[in-house]
Design an enzyme around this catalytic site. Structure first.
Site, mmCIF file in Angstrom:
data_model
loop_
_atom_site.group_PDB
_atom_site.id
_atom_site.type_symbol
_atom_site.label_atom_id
_atom_site.label_comp_id
_atom_site.label_asym_id
_atom_site.label_seq_id
_atom_site.Cartn_x
_atom_site.Cartn_y
_atom_site.Cartn_z
ATOM 1 N N CYS A 142 -55.403 28.758 -62.431
ATOM 2 C CA CYS A 142 -55.522 28.302 -60.639
ATOM 3 C C CYS A 142 -53.793 27.832 -60.238
ATOM 4 C CB CYS A 142 -56.928 27.335 -60.870
ATOM 5 S SG CYS A 142 -57.404 26.941 -59.088
ATOM 6 N N LYS A 163 -61.599 24.136 -47.790
ATOM 7 C CA LYS A 163 -62.007 24.460 -49.555
ATOM 8 C C LYS A 163 -62.279 25.242 -50.413
ATOM 9 C CE LYS A 163 -62.269 21.737 -54.716
ATOM 10 N NZ LYS A 163 -62.867 20.717 -54.861
ATOM 11 N N SER A 192 -61.918 26.466 -57.621
ATOM 12 C CA SER A 192 -61.486 25.447 -56.731
ATOM 13 C C SER A 192 -60.526 24.702 -56.505
ATOM 14 C CB SER A 192 -62.796 24.349 -57.980
ATOM 15 O OG SER A 192 -62.526 23.182 -57.407
ATOM 16 N N HIS A 235 -61.329 29.593 -61.913
ATOM 17 C CA HIS A 235 -61.760 28.419 -63.332
ATOM 18 C C HIS A 235 -63.155 29.712 -63.665
ATOM 19 C CE1 HIS A 235 -59.291 25.574 -62.409
ATOM 20 N NE2 HIS A 235 -59.809 25.274 -61.133
ATOM 21 N N GLU A 237 -63.428 28.795 -67.150
ATOM 22 C CA GLU A 237 -63.487 28.354 -68.291
ATOM 23 C C GLU A 237 -64.982 26.650 -67.858
ATOM 24 O OE1 GLU A 237 -60.449 26.299 -65.622
ATOM 25 O OE2 GLU A 237 -60.882 28.389 -66.268
ATOM 26 N N ARG A 249 -68.651 13.986 -56.955
ATOM 27 C CA ARG A 249 -67.240 12.946 -55.997
ATOM 28 C C ARG A 249 -66.436 13.112 -55.207
ATOM 29 N NH1 ARG A 249 -62.514 16.574 -58.487
ATOM 30 N NH2 ARG A 249 -62.576 17.201 -56.535
#
Length: 306
Positions: A142, A163, A192, A235, A237, A249
């Site tokens: 990333c 985003k 992300s 991502h 992972e 969040r």
């Protein structure tokens, strides 16, 4: 796969409960083989979570791996207990005279900043330069991938209007690459980020290969031609709940985030997300370890490994 980790690392109990073979330092001392030495520069603020995610992704191979976690000196985060960092992390000064079979540079939540405005940019540049002569193959994730493409090749990043958050369908452009051994023609992977790398910029650089893309999320995988550097924009992972935690969040901060794409059933955040990228995550890390680290790294890594 036996991953050799420090005695007492919090990830140990999580991974053992998932039937993943981890080996403590004590047990590894009785193994008469040379493990692959992997360094992980963890730039994420939630370091303990990221440790577990990456170790899980590295876990599906019979190879023994010895892991060093590295942190920056020029930036100390506030989200990880200091005693954890002291117990389990090294700094660049600790490793600069060492060689690694493989090295991972994670993402970081700083992609909206200019590279040179990141407070640890100079230190990161020293580390990225060091990998050229001290690491056999480096895997960038990333923002870590964007930073390395900019540092090594001058590739720019561009801000996105919204985003890029969600799980997106990707297609292979280099299906015969060993990095994608065992892949289907299309696969899902999370993204992300607030910025992007553009395919046309990659295609201008003869040393680089554009390896996988998404019609919605854009560039996913880039590699150099000798397999010593890979750049992954997503991502893979991530856990099933990671994008949800980020979404909740941002809601709590009043940022009015868009619902992550293709993530919640019926785009309903009240329904648990479906994990549909774990097989891809396992394969991409396993293939990197097997074909680009284990099969080509010298037995004696004290030799010049490039």
């Amino acid at each position: 796969m036996p991953i050799k980790i420090p005695d007492g690392l919090p990830a140990q109990s999580v991974l053992e409960n998932e039937h993943i073979f981890v080996m403590t330092e004590y047990r590894a001392l009785h193994q008469d083989i040379r493990p692959l030495k992997i360094g992980i520069l963890n730039l994420m603020p939630t370091k303990i979570v990221t440790e577990t995610q990456i170790l899980r992704s590295l876990s599906n191979t019979p190879l023994q791996i010895e892991v060093d976690f590295i942190q920056t000196l020029s930036h100390r985060g506030k989200n990880t207990p200091q005693e954890h960092l002291i117990a389990f992390y090294k700094t660049f000064d600790d490793i600069k005279d060492m060689n690694y079979d493989g090295f991972i540079i994670t993402g970081a939540p700083v992609e909206q900043m200019d590279f040179k405005d990141v407070d640890y940019w100079d230190e990161l540049c020293r580390i990225m330069d060091w990998t050229t002569d001290h690491v056999h193959s480096t895997f960038h994730i990333c923002w870590g991938a964007q930073a390395a493409l900019y540092y090594h090749y001058g590739v720019k990043k561009y801000p996105l209007e919204h985003k890029m958050s969600g799980v997106f369908l990707h297609r292979l452009l280099t299906p015969k690459s060993r990095l994608f051994h065992g892949f289907d023609s299309v696969f899902w992977a999370p993204h992300s980020r607030h910025t992007e790398i553009r395919a046309e910029d990659i295609l201008k650089i003869p040393e680089l290969r554009l390896m996988a893309v998404s019609d919605e999320a854009g560039v996913y995988a880039v590699g150099n031609k000798d397999g010593s550097r890979f750049f992954i924009m997503g991502h893979s992972e991530y856990d099933a709940e990671t994008l949800d935690a980020e979404y909740q969040r941002d809601l709590a901060k009043g940022l009015k985030p868009q619902i992550p794409c293709h993530y919640y059933p019926n785009d309903n955040p009240n329904e648990p997300p479906i994990l549909n990228w774990r097989a891809h995550s396992t394969l991409i890390y396993t293939n990197w370890l097997n074909y680009f680290v284990y099969q080509t790294t010298p037995f004696d890594i004290t030799e010049h490994i490039k």
